[in-house]
Write a protein that holds these residues in place. Sequence first.
Motif, short mmCIF file in Angstrom:
data_model
loop_
_atom_site.label_atom_id
_atom_site.label_comp_id
_atom_site.label_asym_id
_atom_site.label_seq_id
_atom_site.Cartn_x
_atom_site.Cartn_y
_atom_site.Cartn_z
N SER A 253 -9.16 1.15 -2.55
CA SER A 253 -9.46 2.00 -1.40
C SER A 253 -8.48 3.16 -1.31
O SER A 253 -7.29 3.00 -1.58
N THR A 254 -9.01 4.32 -0.96
CA THR A 254 -8.20 5.50 -0.76
C THR A 254 -8.63 6.21 0.52
O THR A 254 -9.77 6.04 0.99
N ASP A 255 -7.71 6.99 1.06
CA ASP A 255 -7.99 7.74 2.28
C ASP A 255 -7.27 9.08 2.16
O ASP A 255 -6.19 9.15 1.56
N TYR B 256 -2.29 -0.28 5.91
CA TYR B 256 -2.89 0.72 5.01
C TYR B 256 -3.51 1.79 5.90
O TYR B 256 -4.30 1.49 6.79
N SER C 119 0.86 -1.16 0.00
CA SER C 119 0.00 0.00 0.00
C SER C 119 0.91 1.23 0.00
O SER C 119 2.05 1.16 0.45
N SER D 3 -4.71 1.70 -1.28
CA SER D 3 -4.48 0.29 -1.01
C SER D 3 -3.70 -0.37 -2.14
O SER D 3 -3.46 0.23 -3.20
#
Length: 123
Positions: A57-59, A103, A33, A52
Amino acid sequence: QVQLVESGGGLVQAGGSLRLSCAASGRTFSDYSMGWFRQAPGKEREFVAAISRSGASTDYADSAKDRFTISRDNAKNTVYLQMNSLKPEDTAVYYCAAATGYYGSYRRGYSYWGQGTQVTVSS
C-alpha cells in the motif's frame, strides 16, 4: 529503534528527476511503515508519501501524485522516493520517517526521523 540516513538530494532544473534513498539500520526494517516528508523554509513539515510495511500500500499527497513514486526494498533496508517532473515549489529538505503501528500521512504517527536531504529545483 531504527536509525535513518537519507541521500540523493541535490540541485536539479525544473522538469528534471531525482531519486532519494533512505537507509535504515537497527531493528527489522519490515516492522516499520515508512514515509517521506518535506519542509521548505518558513513552512511546516508536510507529508509527501507513505508506504506500508510490505510495500503493498502507498499513499501520496496531492502535490506528489502522478509525479513521485515511493518504494521500498526490505532486503536492502531501504526506502526510495523517485521524483519526476520536479518544480521549483518542490524545493525543500526531504526527510524519511519510520512508524510502528501506524501507516499514513500524520506526521506525529512517525517515531523515527532521518536528518534530511536538501532538494533544490531551479527554474
